[in-house]
Design an enzyme around this catalytic site. Structure first.
Site: not given
Ligand code: DON
Length: 559
Positions: A368, A386, A439, A460-461
Site C-alpha cells: 500500500t 492500495t 480496511s 502496512g496492513g
C-alpha cells in the site's frame, strides 16, 4: 525543572535518518521521488493540495506499480483551510454483484489457498479513478487533464529503474510471471529489469490519456471498462460492465477525536483506521507517557495493551457501514476507553484469550502507499491507496496496462480464520455483493488550535493504525521532531496472534525481558510501515516533510 530533567533522560537515543525537508509554501511527501516532484510541480503551477494529491495518485500508478494504482482503491482525508473543515472520501474497492459470503471456501468449507489473493477472482471493483475525480470535482482548481499530463508523460517516455524498483520487481517475480500480460510488461517477457534501464508503459499511457480526456466514464463505462470486463470474462473473473458502471466514490464523515488538546481527524468505516486510532489514543491518554519515556517497558506495555483491546473491537464491530451498523460514536467515546482501564494492569500482559471486544454504546449509526500534501494556503491532504498485496492480484488488464487489486482478501473469507495479515475478522466484514471490505488504512490529520498541524499515514496492513498511533505519541508525548517520529522504531500488537511484533531496534534486551516478565510474547519484524508525513510549525508556518527511510527511495519535495 523536574520536568526538564525527566524530558532530557527520556529523549530518544537515536538520530533521525536525515533532517526533515523544510519549505515555506507547499510540501509533498511520498514513497517515490518522481511522484513527489509531480505533486510539487502542480502546487507551483497554482494547483491546490487536492490537485497535487490527484496528480500524485496517478503518478504513483505509473512509477510505483506495487501499490500506486488505478486498479485499486483508497481513502483521502483533507483539510480545507478556507472553511476550516475536514472531509473524507471513500474510494475503497467494492465486491462485484455476484460475490457471496462463501466464495473463497472449498468443498470442505475451508479457505481455498490463493483464491482471494491471486488472479482474476481476487479483485474488487476499483475505486481510485472515481475517488480522484470526486476529490477534484469538489475541491480541485486546475483543469482535470492537467493533473494527468505528468503521469501520461512518465508512462509514455518511461522512468529510470531505480535499485528499489528493480528489487521490488525481483521480489515479486514469482507472482508477476504467472500472468502473461503482467509478465510481458513488468518482466520483459521473462527477464528482470535492471537498475538504470528505462521502463516504459505505452498501454498505461493510453489508458491515462483516455481518463484525461473523458474522465471517469472512460474507466467505468467506456473503452477501459470494456477491456476490464472482457479480460475478466475470458479468465474466470467476475467483474462485469454493470459492476463498473455501478461503482461510486463516497464522501464520508471523517472520524474526529482529541488527544491531549490536539484534534485528530481520520478515516471512518469502511476503514477501521480512524476509529481504532482514536480509541487507542483515548486509552493511553490517562497515562504519563512523557515521563515513562519512549521505548521504556511500561510505555511499550501500555501501548500494546491498548492495541490488543482496540483490535479485538475491530474484529467484532468494524465493517462496511452501508451494510452493518458500526458503533463509531461508542467506540471513540472517552468514556468507553475508561471502561477498559481497570483491566489494564501495570505488571501483567492480559492474554488475548482473556480479552474480548468491549460493549460500546450503539452508535446511530505485502503493499500500500501513503502520501501527504500541504499547500501554500494551509490545505492538507492525506491519502492512503492500495491494491492490497504487493502488485495486487498479479493480473494486468490486457490492453489497458494496469494491475488489479486483490482487495477481496480484506473481507473475512471465513469469519474466525486469519487472512493474509493474520487478522481474525468477524461477521460484520463478511463478503456481500456491493459491499466494501474492511480496511486498516489510516490517512490522518492532526490539528492544533483549529489549524492544521500534521498530515500522517502509512502502508502496512493492520500495522498501519499502530504506525500512525506511534507517530502521534512520538510527537505529542515524546517531543520528537517529525523526522525522528517517523524514523523511530515501531512495534505492533493486533490482539491475535497474541504477541508484540517489534522492529529489532525498538526494544533493547532489558525492555524485552521486562515485557516477557509481564507475560508478553515478543516477535521481530524487519520493517513496519512506510509513513510519509508533514508537520507545520505552528509558530513559523514552515512545512517539515518527513519521508520514511524504510523502503528506500521516499522523497519530500517542497518549495
Ligand atoms: O486496506 C487494508 O487495510 C489493506 N488492504 C492494506 C494493505 C497494505 O497496507 C499492504 N502494505 N504493505
Amino acid at each position: 525543572m523536574a520536568f526538564a530533567v525527566i524530558a532530557l533522560i527520556t529523549a530518544p537515543t537515536f538520530p533521525a535518518s536525515r533532517p526533515a525537508e523544510r519549505a515555506r509554501h507547499g510540501m509533498v511527501v511520498s514513497t517515490n521521488p518522481y511522484a513527489s516532484d509531480v505533486g510539487r510541480e502542480i502546487l507551483q503551477k497554482g494547483g491546490n493540495a487536492v490537485d497535487a494529491a490527484v496528480a500524485v495518485g496517478f503518478a504513483l500508478a505509473v512509477v510505483h506499480p506495487a501499490a500506486g494504482n488505478i486498479g485499486g482503491g483508497g481513502f483521502m482525508v483533507l483539510h480545507d483551510s478556507a472553511s476550516g473543515r475536514e472531509h473524507s472520501i471513500d474510494y475503497r474497492e467494492m465486491a462485484p454483484a455476484s460475490a457471496h459470503r462463501d466464495m473463497y471456501l472449498d468443498e470442505q468449507g475451508e479457505v481455498a489457498p490463493e483464491r482471494s489473493t491471486v488472479g482474476y477472482l481476487a479483485s474488487g471493483v476499483p475505486g481510485s479513478v472515481a475517488g480522484m475525480h470526486l476529490a477534484w470535482k469538489r475541491f480541485g482548481k486546475l483543469p482535470w487533464k492537467d493533473l494527468l499530463q505528468p503521469s501520461i508523460r512518465l508512462a509514455r517516455d518511461g522512468v529510470i529503474v531505480s535499485h528499489v524498483f528493480a528489487r521490488s520487481l525481483k521480489n515479486a517475480e514469482k507472482l508477476l510471471s504467472r500472468f502473461p500480460e503482467t509478465n510481458r510488461i513488468f518482466l520483459k517477457g521473462g527477464e528482470l529489469y535492471q537498475e538504470g534501464e528505462t521502463f516504459r508503459q505505452p498501454e498505461l499511457a493510453r489508458t491515462l490519456q483516455r481518463i484525461a480526456k473523458k474522465g471517469p466514464d472512460a474507466f467505468y463505462k467506456g473503452e477501459i471498462a470494456q477491456l476490464i470486463a472482457e479480460d475478466m470474462r475470458a479468465n474466470g473473473g467476475n467483474i462485469t460492465l454493470k459492476d463498473l458502471a455501478d461503482y461510486r466514490a463516497k464522501m464520508r464523515q471523517p472520524v474526529q477525536g482529541t488527544y491531549r488538546g490536539y484534534e485528530i481527524v481520520s478515516m471512518g468505516p469502511p476503514s477501521s483506521g480512524g476509529v481504532i486510532l482514536v480509541e487507542m489514543l483515548n486509552m493511553v491518554e490517562p497515562y504519563p507517557l512523557t515521563n515513562l519515556g519512549f521505548g521504556a517497558s511500561r510505555t511499550v506495555h501500555l501501548v500494546a495493551e491498548a492495541m490488543r483491546r482496540a483490535f479485538a473491537d475491530r474484529a467484532e464491530f468494524l465493517g462496511d457501514p452501508d451494510f452493518s451498523e458500526v458503533p463509531v460514536a461508542g467506540l471513540i467515546a472517552k468514556s468507553y476507553a475508561q471502561q477498559w482501564k481497570p483491566g489494564i494492569l501495570p505488571d501483567w500482559a492480559s492474554p488475548s484469550s482473556f480479552v474480548s471486544h468491549g460493549s460500546p454504546a450503539p452508535g446511530e449509526s505485502a503493499d500500500t502507499t501513503h502520501y501527504s500534501v500541504v499547500d501554500a494556503d494551509g490545505n492538507g491532504v492525506a491519502v492512503t491507496t492500495t491494491i492490497n498485496g504487493s502488485y495486487g492480484s498479479g493480473v494486468t488488464i490486457r490492453g489497458a496496462g494496469f494491475l488489479m487489486n486483490n482487495e477481496m482478501d480484506d473481507f473475512s473469507s471465513k469469519p474466525g480464520t486469519p487472512n493474509m495479515y493474520g487478522l481474525i475478522q468477524g461477521e460484520a466484514n463478511s463478503i456481500g455483493p456491493g459491499k466494501r471490505p474492511l480496511s486498516a488504512m489510516t490517512p490522518t490529520l492532526v490539528k492544533k488550535d483549529g489549524k492544521l498541524f500534521m498530515v500522517a499515514g502509512s502502508p502496512g496492513g493492520p500495522t498501519i493504525i499502530n504506525t500512525v498511533f506511534q507517530i502521534i505519541l512520538n510527537v505529542v508525548d515524546h517531543g520528537m521532531d517529525i523526522q525522528e517520529a517517523v524514523d523511530a522504531p515501531r512495534m505492533h500488537h493486533q490482539w491475535l496472534p497474541d504477541q508484540i511484533a517489534a522492529e529489532p531496534e525498538a526494544l533493547v534486551m532489558d525492555v524485552v525481558h521486562a515485557l516477557q516478565n509481564r507475560g508478553h510474547k515478543i516477535a521481530y519484524r524487519r520493517r513496519i510501515g512506510d509513513a510519509h508525513c508533514i508537520l507545520i510549525d505552528p509558530e513559523t508556518g514552515i512545512r517539515y516533510g518527513a519521508p520514511d527511510p524504510r523502503r528506500g527511495e521516499s522523497k519530500a519535495s517542497g518549495y
